[in-house]
Motif scaffolding. Structure first.
Motif, PDB file in Angstrom:
ATOM      1  N   SER A  24      32.744  56.841 105.854  1.00  0.00           N
ATOM      2  CA  SER A  24      32.184  56.257 104.585  1.00  0.00           C
ATOM      3  C   SER A  24      31.289  57.177 103.905  1.00  0.00           C
ATOM      4  O   SER A  24      31.259  56.846 102.681  1.00  0.00           O
ATOM      5  CB  SER A  24      31.585  54.720 104.571  1.00  0.00           C
ATOM      6  N   GLU A  25      30.431  57.984 104.695  1.00  0.00           N
ATOM      7  CA  GLU A  25      29.479  59.021 104.221  1.00  0.00           C
ATOM      8  C   GLU A  25      30.226  60.026 103.438  1.00  0.00           C
ATOM      9  O   GLU A  25      29.677  60.721 102.427  1.00  0.00           O
ATOM     10  CB  GLU A  25      28.647  59.341 105.142  1.00  0.00           C
ATOM     11  N   SER A  26      31.255  60.652 104.277  1.00  0.00           N
ATOM     12  CA  SER A  26      31.884  61.986 103.482  1.00  0.00           C
ATOM     13  C   SER A  26      33.145  61.766 102.766  1.00  0.00           C
ATOM     14  O   SER A  26      33.794  62.531 102.290  1.00  0.00           O
ATOM     15  CB  SER A  26      32.231  63.029 104.832  1.00  0.00           C
ATOM     16  N   SER A  27      33.606  60.113 102.976  1.00  0.00           N
ATOM     17  CA  SER A  27      34.931  59.743 102.220  1.00  0.00           C
ATOM     18  C   SER A  27      36.053  60.693 102.522  1.00  0.00           C
ATOM     19  O   SER A  27      36.676  61.094 101.914  1.00  0.00           O
ATOM     20  CB  SER A  27      34.685  60.088 100.610  1.00  0.00           C
ATOM     21  N   SER A  28      36.042  60.851 103.951  1.00  0.00           N
ATOM     22  CA  SER A  28      37.063  61.497 104.356  1.00  0.00           C
ATOM     23  C   SER A  28      37.592  60.606 105.649  1.00  0.00           C
ATOM     24  O   SER A  28      37.034  60.083 106.471  1.00  0.00           O
ATOM     25  CB  SER A  28      36.833  63.018 105.047  1.00  0.00           C
ATOM     26  N   TYR A  29      39.044  61.055 106.208  1.00  0.00           N
ATOM     27  CA  TYR A  29      39.493  60.249 107.237  1.00  0.00           C
ATOM     28  C   TYR A  29      39.335  61.029 108.696  1.00  0.00           C
ATOM     29  O   TYR A  29      38.958  62.259 108.383  1.00  0.00           O
ATOM     30  CB  TYR A  29      40.995  60.318 107.536  1.00  0.00           C
ATOM     31  N   VAL A  30      38.965  60.477 109.710  1.00  0.00           N
ATOM     32  CA  VAL A  30      38.840  60.757 110.966  1.00  0.00           C
ATOM     33  C   VAL A  30      39.543  60.264 112.030  1.00  0.00           C
ATOM     34  O   VAL A  30      40.290  59.245 111.743  1.00  0.00           O
ATOM     35  CB  VAL A  30      37.059  60.552 111.360  1.00  0.00           C
ATOM     36  N   GLU A  31      39.893  61.022 113.042  1.00  0.00           N
ATOM     37  CA  GLU A  31      40.596  60.319 114.190  1.00  0.00           C
ATOM     38  C   GLU A  31      39.735  60.767 115.574  1.00  0.00           C
ATOM     39  O   GLU A  31      39.132  61.972 115.505  1.00  0.00           O
ATOM     40  CB  GLU A  31      41.834  61.359 114.454  1.00  0.00           C
ATOM     41  N   ILE A  32      39.475  59.683 116.302  1.00  0.00           N
ATOM     42  CA  ILE A  32      38.955  59.844 117.708  1.00  0.00           C
ATOM     43  C   ILE A  32      40.041  60.070 118.601  1.00  0.00           C
ATOM     44  O   ILE A  32      41.016  59.129 118.668  1.00  0.00           O
ATOM     45  CB  ILE A  32      38.010  58.573 117.718  1.00  0.00           C
ATOM     46  N   GLY A  33      39.823  61.283 119.074  1.00  0.00           N
ATOM     47  CA  GLY A  33      41.210  61.535 120.018  1.00  0.00           C
ATOM     48  C   GLY A  33      41.197  60.728 121.371  1.00  0.00           C
ATOM     49  O   GLY A  33      40.242  60.090 121.708  1.00  0.00           O
ATOM     50  N   VAL A  46      35.909  64.397 117.586  1.00  0.00           N
ATOM     51  CA  VAL A  46      36.410  63.618 116.508  1.00  0.00           C
ATOM     52  C   VAL A  46      36.897  64.880 115.643  1.00  0.00           C
ATOM     53  O   VAL A  46      36.456  65.739 115.243  1.00  0.00           O
ATOM     54  CB  VAL A  46      35.271  63.048 115.621  1.00  0.00           C
ATOM     55  N   TYR A  47      38.138  64.402 115.122  1.00  0.00           N
ATOM     56  CA  TYR A  47      38.837  65.353 114.146  1.00  0.00           C
ATOM     57  C   TYR A  47      38.535  64.770 112.686  1.00  0.00           C
ATOM     58  O   TYR A  47      38.904  63.514 112.502  1.00  0.00           O
ATOM     59  CB  TYR A  47      40.337  65.441 114.485  1.00  0.00           C
ATOM     60  N   ASP A  48      38.047  65.634 111.780  1.00  0.00           N
ATOM     61  CA  ASP A  48      37.560  65.317 110.300  1.00  0.00           C
ATOM     62  C   ASP A  48      38.684  66.057 109.507  1.00  0.00           C
ATOM     63  O   ASP A  48      38.568  66.951 109.460  1.00  0.00           O
ATOM     64  CB  ASP A  48      36.079  65.793 110.064  1.00  0.00           C
ATOM     65  N   TYR A  49      39.432  65.089 108.997  1.00  0.00           N
ATOM     66  CA  TYR A  49      40.571  65.551 108.148  1.00  0.00           C
ATOM     67  C   TYR A  49      39.868  66.146 106.769  1.00  0.00           C
ATOM     68  O   TYR A  49      40.612  67.070 106.079  1.00  0.00           O
ATOM     69  CB  TYR A  49      41.467  64.361 107.643  1.00  0.00           C
ATOM     70  N   GLY A  50      38.579  65.846 106.395  1.00  0.00           N
ATOM     71  CA  GLY A  50      38.016  66.346 105.263  1.00  0.00           C
ATOM     72  C   GLY A  50      37.608  67.790 105.380  1.00  0.00           C
ATOM     73  O   GLY A  50      37.725  68.487 104.560  1.00  0.00           O
ATOM     74  N   THR A  51      37.241  68.369 106.565  1.00  0.00           N
ATOM     75  CA  THR A  51      36.999  69.724 106.986  1.00  0.00           C
ATOM     76  C   THR A  51      37.918  70.298 107.772  1.00  0.00           C
ATOM     77  O   THR A  51      37.877  71.527 107.872  1.00  0.00           O
ATOM     78  CB  THR A  51      35.653  69.846 107.552  1.00  0.00           C
ATOM     79  N   SER A  52      38.943  69.794 108.159  1.00  0.00           N
ATOM     80  CA  SER A  52      40.142  70.229 108.867  1.00  0.00           C
ATOM     81  C   SER A  52      39.458  70.687 110.273  1.00  0.00           C
ATOM     82  O   SER A  52      39.814  71.789 110.699  1.00  0.00           O
ATOM     83  CB  SER A  52      41.006  71.297 108.346  1.00  0.00           C
ATOM     84  N   SER A  53      38.702  70.124 110.928  1.00  0.00           N
ATOM     85  CA  SER A  53      37.853  70.622 112.083  1.00  0.00           C
ATOM     86  C   SER A  53      37.499  69.662 112.926  1.00  0.00           C
ATOM     87  O   SER A  53      37.194  68.536 112.656  1.00  0.00           O
ATOM     88  CB  SER A  53      36.614  71.594 111.586  1.00  0.00           C
ATOM     89  N   TYR A  54      37.284  69.940 114.224  1.00  0.00           N
ATOM     90  CA  TYR A  54      36.807  68.918 115.432  1.00  0.00           C
ATOM     91  C   TYR A  54      35.265  68.962 115.289  1.00  0.00           C
ATOM     92  O   TYR A  54      34.849  70.190 115.053  1.00  0.00           O
ATOM     93  CB  TYR A  54      37.289  69.473 116.629  1.00  0.00           C
TER      94      TYR A  54
END
Length: 87
Positions: A24-33, A46-54
């Motif tokens: 909710s802070e960065s307004s991006s989707y995340v995935e906990i692997g 965590v994979y952050d889809y907003g920055t395309s990085s772990y």
């Protein structure tokens, strides 16, 4: 009692499957692997889809709600607390 059982199932399931949510802070989707133990005091990847990085974050708290859970984490790289709204 039902809330405790639901929370326990969510914690157990995060070790076996990926868990999708929204930062909710960065307004991006995340995935906990898969393989991350999502409990307060634990570091998780965590994979952050907003920055395309772990990234590595430390779990601060977990609060269940009707549809999932809010996971508050601390990102030591940015020095920020973030809330993940997990499904």
């Amino acid at each position: 009692m039902r809330i405790i059982a639901t929370a326990a199932m969510m914690l157990i399931s995060t070790g076996a499957f990926a868990w999708d949510g929204y930062n909710s802070e960065s307004s991006s989707y995340v995935e906990i692997g898969a393989g991350n133990l999502v409990r307060p005091g634990q570091e998780i990847e965590v994979y952050d889809y907003g920055t395309s990085s772990y990234k590595q974050v430390e779990v601060q708290s977990i609060n269940t709600n009707g549809a999932g859970a809010d996971v508050e984490v601390y990102d030591s790289e940015s020095g920020e607390y973030q809330t993940y709204e997990m499904e």
